[in-house]
Design an enzyme around this catalytic site. Sequence first.
Site, PDB file in Angstrom:
ATOM      1  N   ASN A   7       7.193  -9.888   6.750  1.00  0.00           N
ATOM      2  CA  ASN A   7       5.783  -9.662   6.446  1.00  0.00           C
ATOM      3  C   ASN A   7       5.173 -11.017   6.097  1.00  0.00           C
ATOM      4  O   ASN A   7       5.395 -11.544   5.011  1.00  0.00           O
ATOM      5  CB  ASN A   7       5.671  -8.683   5.266  1.00  0.00           C
ATOM      6  N   LYS A  14       7.469 -12.546   3.225  1.00  0.00           N
ATOM      7  CA  LYS A  14       8.370 -11.595   2.567  1.00  0.00           C
ATOM      8  C   LYS A  14       9.373 -11.139   3.605  1.00  0.00           C
ATOM      9  O   LYS A  14       8.990 -10.914   4.764  1.00  0.00           O
ATOM     10  CB  LYS A  14       7.576 -10.349   2.148  1.00  0.00           C
ATOM     11  N   ARG A  91       5.653  -7.110  10.483  1.00  0.00           N
ATOM     12  CA  ARG A  91       4.505  -6.305  10.084  1.00  0.00           C
ATOM     13  C   ARG A  91       3.243  -6.992  10.607  1.00  0.00           C
ATOM     14  O   ARG A  91       3.011  -8.163  10.334  1.00  0.00           O
ATOM     15  CB  ARG A  91       4.416  -6.221   8.564  1.00  0.00           C
ATOM     16  N   HIS A 180      -2.348   0.461   5.983  1.00  0.00           N
ATOM     17  CA  HIS A 180      -1.187   1.098   5.324  1.00  0.00           C
ATOM     18  C   HIS A 180      -0.588   2.185   6.220  1.00  0.00           C
ATOM     19  O   HIS A 180       0.081   3.099   5.732  1.00  0.00           O
ATOM     20  CB  HIS A 180      -1.565   1.796   3.992  1.00  0.00           C
ATOM     21  N   LEU A 209      -1.276   4.519  -3.492  1.00  0.00           N
ATOM     22  CA  LEU A 209      -2.015   3.879  -4.576  1.00  0.00           C
ATOM     23  C   LEU A 209      -1.243   2.671  -5.069  1.00  0.00           C
ATOM     24  O   LEU A 209      -0.308   2.783  -5.873  1.00  0.00           O
ATOM     25  CB  LEU A 209      -2.238   4.878  -5.727  1.00  0.00           C
ATOM     26  N   ASN A 211      -1.909  -1.937  -5.341  1.00  0.00           N
ATOM     27  CA  ASN A 211      -2.990  -2.862  -5.621  1.00  0.00           C
ATOM     28  C   ASN A 211      -4.099  -2.640  -4.589  1.00  0.00           C
ATOM     29  O   ASN A 211      -5.270  -2.500  -4.926  1.00  0.00           O
ATOM     30  CB  ASN A 211      -2.411  -4.276  -5.590  1.00  0.00           C
ATOM     31  N   ARG A 241     -10.759  -4.565  -5.264  1.00  0.00           N
ATOM     32  CA  ARG A 241     -11.773  -4.181  -4.275  1.00  0.00           C
ATOM     33  C   ARG A 241     -12.595  -3.001  -4.774  1.00  0.00           C
ATOM     34  O   ARG A 241     -12.055  -2.092  -5.395  1.00  0.00           O
ATOM     35  CB  ARG A 241     -11.116  -3.784  -2.951  1.00  0.00           C
ATOM     36  N   ARG A 285      -1.164  -1.319 -14.847  1.00  0.00           N
ATOM     37  CA  ARG A 285      -0.396  -1.159 -16.096  1.00  0.00           C
ATOM     38  C   ARG A 285      -1.247  -1.534 -17.308  1.00  0.00           C
ATOM     39  O   ARG A 285      -1.230  -0.842 -18.330  1.00  0.00           O
ATOM     40  CB  ARG A 285       0.876  -2.021 -16.083  1.00  0.00           C
ATOM     41  N   GLY A 331       2.978   1.432  -5.756  1.00  0.00           N
ATOM     42  CA  GLY A 331       3.128   1.007  -7.158  1.00  0.00           C
ATOM     43  C   GLY A 331       2.558   1.965  -8.191  1.00  0.00           C
ATOM     44  O   GLY A 331       3.267   2.422  -9.093  1.00  0.00           O
ATOM     45  N   GLY A 333       1.002   5.058  -7.565  1.00  0.00           N
ATOM     46  CA  GLY A 333       1.324   6.445  -7.213  1.00  0.00           C
ATOM     47  C   GLY A 333       2.737   6.841  -7.620  1.00  0.00           C
ATOM     48  O   GLY A 333       2.986   7.972  -8.041  1.00  0.00           O
ATOM     49  N   ASN A 335       4.556   5.245 -10.039  1.00  0.00           N
ATOM     50  CA  ASN A 335       4.936   4.879 -11.418  1.00  0.00           C
ATOM     51  C   ASN A 335       3.993   5.309 -12.521  1.00  0.00           C
ATOM     52  O   ASN A 335       4.266   5.036 -13.680  1.00  0.00           O
ATOM     53  CB  ASN A 335       5.092   3.353 -11.513  1.00  0.00           C
ATOM     54  N   GLU A 384       8.086   0.622   3.424  1.00  0.00           N
ATOM     55  CA  GLU A 384       7.508   0.111   4.665  1.00  0.00           C
ATOM     56  C   GLU A 384       8.520  -0.722   5.443  1.00  0.00           C
ATOM     57  O   GLU A 384       8.542  -0.699   6.664  1.00  0.00           O
ATOM     58  CB  GLU A 384       6.251  -0.716   4.349  1.00  0.00           C
TER      59      GLU A 384
HETATM   60  P1  ADP Z   1       0.610  -3.885  -3.200  1.00  0.00           P
HETATM   61  O1  ADP Z   1       1.784  -3.665  -2.257  1.00  0.00           O
HETATM   62  O2  ADP Z   1      -0.692  -3.346  -2.691  1.00  0.00           O
HETATM   63  O3  ADP Z   1       0.499  -5.249  -3.778  1.00  0.00           O
HETATM   64  P2  ADP Z   1       2.084  -2.181  -5.032  1.00  0.00           P
HETATM   65  O4  ADP Z   1       2.323  -0.935  -4.259  1.00  0.00           O
HETATM   66  O5  ADP Z   1       3.223  -3.073  -5.312  1.00  0.00           O
HETATM   67  O6  ADP Z   1       0.842  -2.963  -4.461  1.00  0.00           O
HETATM   68  O7  ADP Z   1       1.426  -1.732  -6.426  1.00  0.00           O
HETATM   69  C1  ADP Z   1       0.992  -2.639  -7.374  1.00  0.00           C
HETATM   70  C2  ADP Z   1       0.328  -1.855  -8.496  1.00  0.00           C
HETATM   71  O8  ADP Z   1       1.276  -0.923  -9.022  1.00  0.00           O
HETATM   72  C3  ADP Z   1      -0.109  -2.734  -9.665  1.00  0.00           C
HETATM   73  O9  ADP Z   1      -1.417  -2.382 -10.064  1.00  0.00           O
HETATM   74  C4  ADP Z   1       0.878  -2.358 -10.741  1.00  0.00           C
HETATM   75  O10 ADP Z   1       0.300  -2.443 -12.003  1.00  0.00           O
HETATM   76  C5  ADP Z   1       1.192  -0.931 -10.417  1.00  0.00           C
HETATM   77  N1  ADP Z   1       2.433  -0.525 -11.071  1.00  0.00           N
HETATM   78  C6  ADP Z   1       3.680  -0.977 -10.857  1.00  0.00           C
HETATM   79  N2  ADP Z   1       4.535  -0.428 -11.744  1.00  0.00           N
HETATM   80  C7  ADP Z   1       3.786   0.385 -12.537  1.00  0.00           C
HETATM   81  C8  ADP Z   1       4.060   1.237 -13.649  1.00  0.00           C
HETATM   82  N3  ADP Z   1       5.298   1.329 -14.138  1.00  0.00           N
HETATM   83  N4  ADP Z   1       3.047   1.935 -14.205  1.00  0.00           N
HETATM   84  C9  ADP Z   1       1.792   1.837 -13.719  1.00  0.00           C
HETATM   85  N5  ADP Z   1       1.468   1.042 -12.685  1.00  0.00           N
HETATM   86  C10 ADP Z   1       2.448   0.336 -12.105  1.00  0.00           C
END
Ligand code: ADP
Length: 397
Positions: A7, A14, A91, A180, A209, A211, A241, A285, A331, A333, A335, A384
């Site tokens: 990626n 990555k 990707r 996505h 859900l 970043n 965004r 977070r 991230g 969704g 966590n 992915e």
């Molecule tokens: P991207 O691939 O779009 O950069 P990710 O899918 O890695 O994003 O998600 C990043 C987001 O997930 C960040 O806002 C981060 O704070 C959130 N995140 C990761 N771990 C947790 C957690 N334990 N609780 C809440 N949010 C989390």
Amino acid sequence: MKIFVINCGSSSLKFQLIDSVSEECLAKGLCERIGIEGGMISYTPAGGEKEKTKVEIPDHKEAFRLVLEAMTNPKTGVLKSTDEIDAVGHRMVHGGEKFACSAILDADVLAAVTECNDLAPLHNPANLVGVNACKELMPNVPMVGVFDTAFHQTMPEEAYLYAIPYEYYKKYGVRRYGFHGTSHHYVSQHCAEFLGKNYEDMKIIVCHLGNGASVSAVKNGKCVDTSMGMTPLEGLVMGTRSGDIDAGVLEFLANKEGMDIKELLNMLNKKSGLLGLTEASSDSRDVEDGYFEKKENCVRAQKSFCYRVAKYIGAYAAAMNGVDAICFTAGVGENSPITREMICDYLGYLGVTIDKEANNKRGDDNIISTADSKTTVCVIPTNEELAIARETARLVK
Ligand code: ADP
């Protein structure tokens, strides 16, 4: 087969090395600050420690060379030689209308991708730089492009057209494409498998859900709508965004703040969303912590984020005339139980009831709705890289 999944961003690379039979990740890592002072490579072999090395990385070719060196290092490497790599899966961000599925990256395909550069001027050229650098180092290894937009190419016209003069669609391809896609496809398909149902008979809403964030409606195995548009700016409230916004705001702010279109777009892409609403952080977070501490800025951001997702779920339930399963992934969704709960609180009319205990569990695939919930709600971790590896293996076989 050993598949090298890449990626490439404009200053980052990555990677994962995946065994396509066992589907194990053999090694993974990241090169950062390519072409910028202060470069860094991190590398983690399966079951081993993460190594981080500071090193100047002038270009993508050097980044690939460093990654291949790490993977073949006699001590911590996972390959004896790079000849063991059977194929590379890249990707690719924007495939326009040209790519409804993955493709072997031959000269014709690369020319077609280049034609999509206008649609994703930040991402596609970076992807292509990555592909070319990789080809220079591994000229005989087959390479496959897996497009973020491909899965959404099944959207019907009424879902993908903007109601602006049709000539802009005909002349320039101005329409909604969605992103996505690899994740929406993987998660929706895996959800059907996990629930023991036939993918082709289901109506699924996937909430990716992270970043960046998007929702999609998947009916009978095909995407029928998604929240991102011609660019990833449309749709949900995201880390930085704005998502959906009245274009009239742009003229208003241009007049009030003397901003030009570039500055306005930078504001909508980089300074809005959770960051804009909290005036403090784009990281969910932090927003969640502040929400529990009843900090006003975090409460408004968290509520706006969840409200927008719930609105899209409602729209997509309408678009599909019903919904069998709603999946949370990425991230946030995967966590954030509070985010899932606040979204599902809006979904009583779909007969959604959440099992709080199940919703608080972390980890693998998980059903978080109660047994009598009319719509099943689940958490399905996205992958992915694995999806790209599967596609790559399928095409080069
Ligand atoms: P991207 O691939 O779009 O950069 P990710 O899918 O890695 O994003 O998600 C990043 C987001 O997930 C960040 O806002 C981060 O704070 C959130 N995140 C990761 N771990 C947790 C957690 N334990 N609780 C809440 N949010 C989390």
